[in-house]
Design a protein around this motif. Structure first.
Motif, PDB file in Angstrom:
ATOM      1  N   LEU A  35     -79.892 -17.502 -16.962  1.00 62.59           N
ATOM      2  CA  LEU A  35     -80.864 -16.647 -17.639  1.00 62.59           C
ATOM      3  C   LEU A  35     -80.837 -15.228 -17.076  1.00 62.59           C
ATOM      4  O   LEU A  35     -81.054 -14.256 -17.798  1.00 62.59           O
ATOM      5  N   GLY A  36     -80.546 -15.088 -15.788  1.00 66.69           N
ATOM      6  CA  GLY A  36     -80.537 -13.779 -15.157  1.00 66.69           C
ATOM      7  C   GLY A  36     -79.176 -13.111 -15.131  1.00 66.69           C
ATOM      8  O   GLY A  36     -78.972 -12.159 -14.371  1.00 66.69           O
ATOM      9  N   ALA A  37     -78.240 -13.562 -15.982  1.00 64.76           N
ATOM     10  CA  ALA A  37     -76.880 -13.031 -15.950  1.00 64.76           C
ATOM     11  C   ALA A  37     -76.850 -11.523 -16.180  1.00 64.76           C
ATOM     12  O   ALA A  37     -76.143 -10.796 -15.477  1.00 64.76           O
ATOM     13  N   ALA A  38     -77.602 -11.021 -17.161  1.00 65.94           N
ATOM     14  CA  ALA A  38     -77.578  -9.589 -17.464  1.00 65.94           C
ATOM     15  C   ALA A  38     -78.091  -8.775 -16.289  1.00 65.94           C
ATOM     16  O   ALA A  38     -77.538  -7.710 -15.964  1.00 65.94           O
ATOM     17  N   LEU A  39     -79.127  -9.269 -15.618  1.00 67.08           N
ATOM     18  CA  LEU A  39     -79.676  -8.556 -14.470  1.00 67.08           C
ATOM     19  C   LEU A  39     -78.698  -8.578 -13.298  1.00 67.08           C
ATOM     20  O   LEU A  39     -78.514  -7.570 -12.606  1.00 67.08           O
ATOM     21  N   ALA A  40     -78.051  -9.714 -13.070  1.00 65.35           N
ATOM     22  CA  ALA A  40     -77.058  -9.799 -11.991  1.00 65.35           C
ATOM     23  C   ALA A  40     -75.895  -8.852 -12.255  1.00 65.35           C
ATOM     24  O   ALA A  40     -75.409  -8.162 -11.345  1.00 65.35           O
ATOM     25  N   ARG A  41     -75.433  -8.808 -13.495  1.00 68.27           N
ATOM     26  CA  ARG A  41     -74.340  -7.902 -13.853  1.00 68.27           C
ATOM     27  C   ARG A  41     -74.739  -6.446 -13.594  1.00 68.27           C
ATOM     28  O   ARG A  41     -73.949  -5.657 -13.085  1.00 68.27           O
ATOM     29  N   LEU A  42     -75.949  -6.089 -13.991  1.00 65.38           N
ATOM     30  CA  LEU A  42     -76.406  -4.716 -13.834  1.00 65.38           C
ATOM     31  C   LEU A  42     -76.467  -4.319 -12.364  1.00 65.38           C
ATOM     32  O   LEU A  42     -76.057  -3.211 -11.979  1.00 65.38           O
ATOM     33  N   GLN A  43     -76.949  -5.223 -11.511  1.00 68.28           N
ATOM     34  CA  GLN A  43     -77.011  -4.926 -10.085  1.00 68.28           C
ATOM     35  C   GLN A  43     -75.617  -4.822  -9.471  1.00 68.28           C
ATOM     36  O   GLN A  43     -75.359  -3.934  -8.643  1.00 68.28           O
ATOM     37  N   ALA A  44     -74.716  -5.708  -9.875  1.00 69.77           N
ATOM     38  CA  ALA A  44     -73.352  -5.653  -9.344  1.00 69.77           C
ATOM     39  C   ALA A  44     -72.659  -4.375  -9.793  1.00 69.77           C
ATOM     40  O   ALA A  44     -71.952  -3.728  -9.001  1.00 69.77           O
ATOM     41  N   ARG A  45     -72.838  -4.008 -11.040  1.00 72.82           N
ATOM     42  CA  ARG A  45     -72.231  -2.781 -11.543  1.00 72.82           C
ATOM     43  C   ARG A  45     -72.726  -1.565 -10.762  1.00 72.82           C
ATOM     44  O   ARG A  45     -71.935  -0.705 -10.363  1.00 72.82           O
ATOM     45  N   ALA A  46     -74.036  -1.507 -10.536  1.00 65.27           N
ATOM     46  CA  ALA A  46     -74.607  -0.369  -9.814  1.00 65.27           C
ATOM     47  C   ALA A  46     -74.121  -0.332  -8.368  1.00 65.27           C
ATOM     48  O   ALA A  46     -73.733   0.734  -7.850  1.00 65.27           O
ATOM     49  N   ALA A  47     -74.143  -1.473  -7.685  1.00 63.03           N
ATOM     50  CA  ALA A  47     -73.783  -1.516  -6.262  1.00 63.03           C
ATOM     51  C   ALA A  47     -72.298  -1.226  -6.044  1.00 63.03           C
ATOM     52  O   ALA A  47     -71.924  -0.402  -5.202  1.00 63.03           O
ATOM     53  N   ILE A  48     -71.448  -1.917  -6.785  1.00 65.67           N
ATOM     54  CA  ILE A  48     -70.000  -1.730  -6.605  1.00 65.67           C
ATOM     55  C   ILE A  48     -69.598  -0.320  -7.034  1.00 65.67           C
ATOM     56  O   ILE A  48     -68.817   0.360  -6.351  1.00 65.67           O
ATOM     57  N   GLY A  49     -70.155   0.142  -8.149  1.00 69.14           N
ATOM     58  CA  GLY A  49     -69.829   1.484  -8.613  1.00 69.14           C
ATOM     59  C   GLY A  49     -70.228   2.548  -7.612  1.00 69.14           C
ATOM     60  O   GLY A  49     -69.480   3.506  -7.360  1.00 69.14           O
ATOM     61  N   ALA A  50     -71.406   2.403  -7.008  1.00 66.68           N
ATOM     62  CA  ALA A  50     -71.871   3.386  -6.021  1.00 66.68           C
ATOM     63  C   ALA A  50     -70.975   3.412  -4.794  1.00 66.68           C
ATOM     64  O   ALA A  50     -70.657   4.485  -4.254  1.00 66.68           O
ATOM     65  N   LEU A  51     -70.553   2.256  -4.329  1.00 68.51           N
ATOM     66  CA  LEU A  51     -69.671   2.203  -3.156  1.00 68.51           C
ATOM     67  C   LEU A  51     -68.336   2.875  -3.433  1.00 68.51           C
ATOM     68  O   LEU A  51     -67.814   3.624  -2.602  1.00 68.51           O
TER      69      LEU A  51
END
Length: 404
Positions: free
Chosen positions: A350-366
């Protein structure tokens, strides 16, 4: 490899395959794709490693999650082996079948819908920026897991649920104890403390309701108190580890594949497909929650008897050459990418979209912030989670080089 040799080579209770389980999964998929594992305790488990078989099992009407759907003697047999220190918080969507699963998912779904998740994007970017600053301040050797991957999801989901800002440290500690400890007594004590805390928060919302998710659930007449407490556990803590592992595994695979890291730097618009490729190539969940055959079930060329445990191995399915071209190649531009990293069917995360959004933000920022990003230790020496279900590194020390 014979079935006997395979039995010796693959023991799900040990950690020797955790660092790199994929060579084993390739052998199993080729030689024993529906693999019967019969340990000394007599609880037979069937490990599924082909994409088609995993997909079939995850939406099969006669394969379920609720032990009480089995005949009495079979359910009693399984209960003899149960010693779950967190049994008090298990009545949630993750552990239920329809109709209870359907009812609870309908109540929770609006909190993870596209509009709600999109509204969180600015907050996620803000939190990621602050945590990346902390990482930079720590300098070379800073642990990605401790300083970014672990705190991020608890901060975001605590906001969503409506827990006070000042309680996030406690929530983070409880999450670590309940999901990362191997000490059953500590897990049980922490679970009791967490339930007491949630009950206090529920009482507060009943007296002073707001617009947060907790207040919405308290107002509902369709959820029992046990389901409410268990659902908060699932949302806040059980979903936390998936995001932690997704971020950690994502950064690790980019470091292991410097050509793909440079490709992402040159084309930052590939971040979405990069996250999807991490989910396929070395995702955060090794296998689905162990399921029960509620009747005799045909999977592949085997009949799984009623009462046996069924284990769909997501990591194996996601490298099935029958579905994925060059499955052992990490390609951040891969398309199509029909991976099962978040499951399949009614229990799709159910939280797939939220997990994707957090991973995108974190990995992209690094990737943007540290052009000299590199592992501070040999990746072969990293410690992995002790069981296959939650699949990720416990720590990931980094070498950092800030851009001017």
């Amino acid at each position: 490899m014979s079935a006997t040799e395979l039995e010796r080579a693959f023991d799900p209770t040990t950690s020797r395959h955790r660092r790199d389980p994929h060579p084993l999964f390739h052998r199993m998929r080729e030689q024993e794709p529906v693999y019967r594992h019969a340990p000394a305790n007599g609880r037979v488990s069937w490990y599924l490693t082909r994409y088609a078989d995993v997909q079939r099992a995850l939406h099969h009407p006669d394969i379920g999650r609720q032990l009480d759907r089995l005949p009495g003697e079979l359910a009693a047999f399984h209960r003899r082996w149960e010693n779950d220190p967190l049994a008090m918080v298990r009545r949630n969507m993750f552990n239920l079948d329809p109709p209870d699963h359907t009812r609870l998912r309908r109540l929770m779904a609006p909190a993870f819908g596209p509009r709600t998740v999109a509204a969180l994007e600015r907050r996620i970017d803000q939190v990621v920026g602050e945590l990346v600053d902390d990482l930079a301040a720590a300098g070379d050797g800073a642990d990605l897991i401790e300083l970014l991957a672990l705190p991020l999801p608890i901060l975001i989901v605590a906001d969503l649920v409506g827990f006070p800002i000042g309680d996030r440290g406690r929530l983070r500690g409880w999450s670590d104890d309940m999901l990362r400890s191997r000490d059953a007594a500590l897990i049980r004590r922490t679970g009791v403390a967490f339930v007491a805390y949630v009950n206090e928060q529920l009482d507060e919302r009943r007296a002073h309701p707001g617009e947060d998710l907790l207040s919405q659930l308290v107002r509902s007449t369709e959820i029992t108190h046990a389901e409410l407490v268990s659902s908060v556990f699932q949302l806040l803590l059980a979903g936390d580890e998936t995001t932690v592992n997704l971020i950690g595994n994502g950064v690790l695979e980019l470091l292991r594949h410097p050509d793909q890291l440079e490709r992402l730097r040159a084309r930052p618009q590939l971040i979405d497909s990069a996250v999807e490729e991490v989910l396929r190539f070395n995702g955060p969940v090794g296998h689905s929650r162990p399921l029960f055959a509620l009747a005799d079930v045909d999977i592949g060329s085997s009949v799984i008897p009623q009462g046996d445990i069924v284990v769909p191995v997501l990591l194996a399915a996601n490298r099935d050459p029958a579905v994925f071209d060059r499955p052992d190649v990490f390609d951040i531009g891969r398309t199509p990418n029909r991976h099962l990293g978040f499951g399949h069917g009614i229990h799709f995360c159910l939280g797939a979209a939220l997990a994707r959004l957090q991973a995108r933000a974190a990995i992209g920022a690094l990737v943007r912030r540290f052009p000299g990003l590199a592992p501070a230790v040999d990746p072969a020496e990293l410690e992995w989670t002790p069981d296959l279900f939650l699949h990720g590194v416990r720590h990931l020390p980094l070498l950092l080089e800030k851009s001017p």
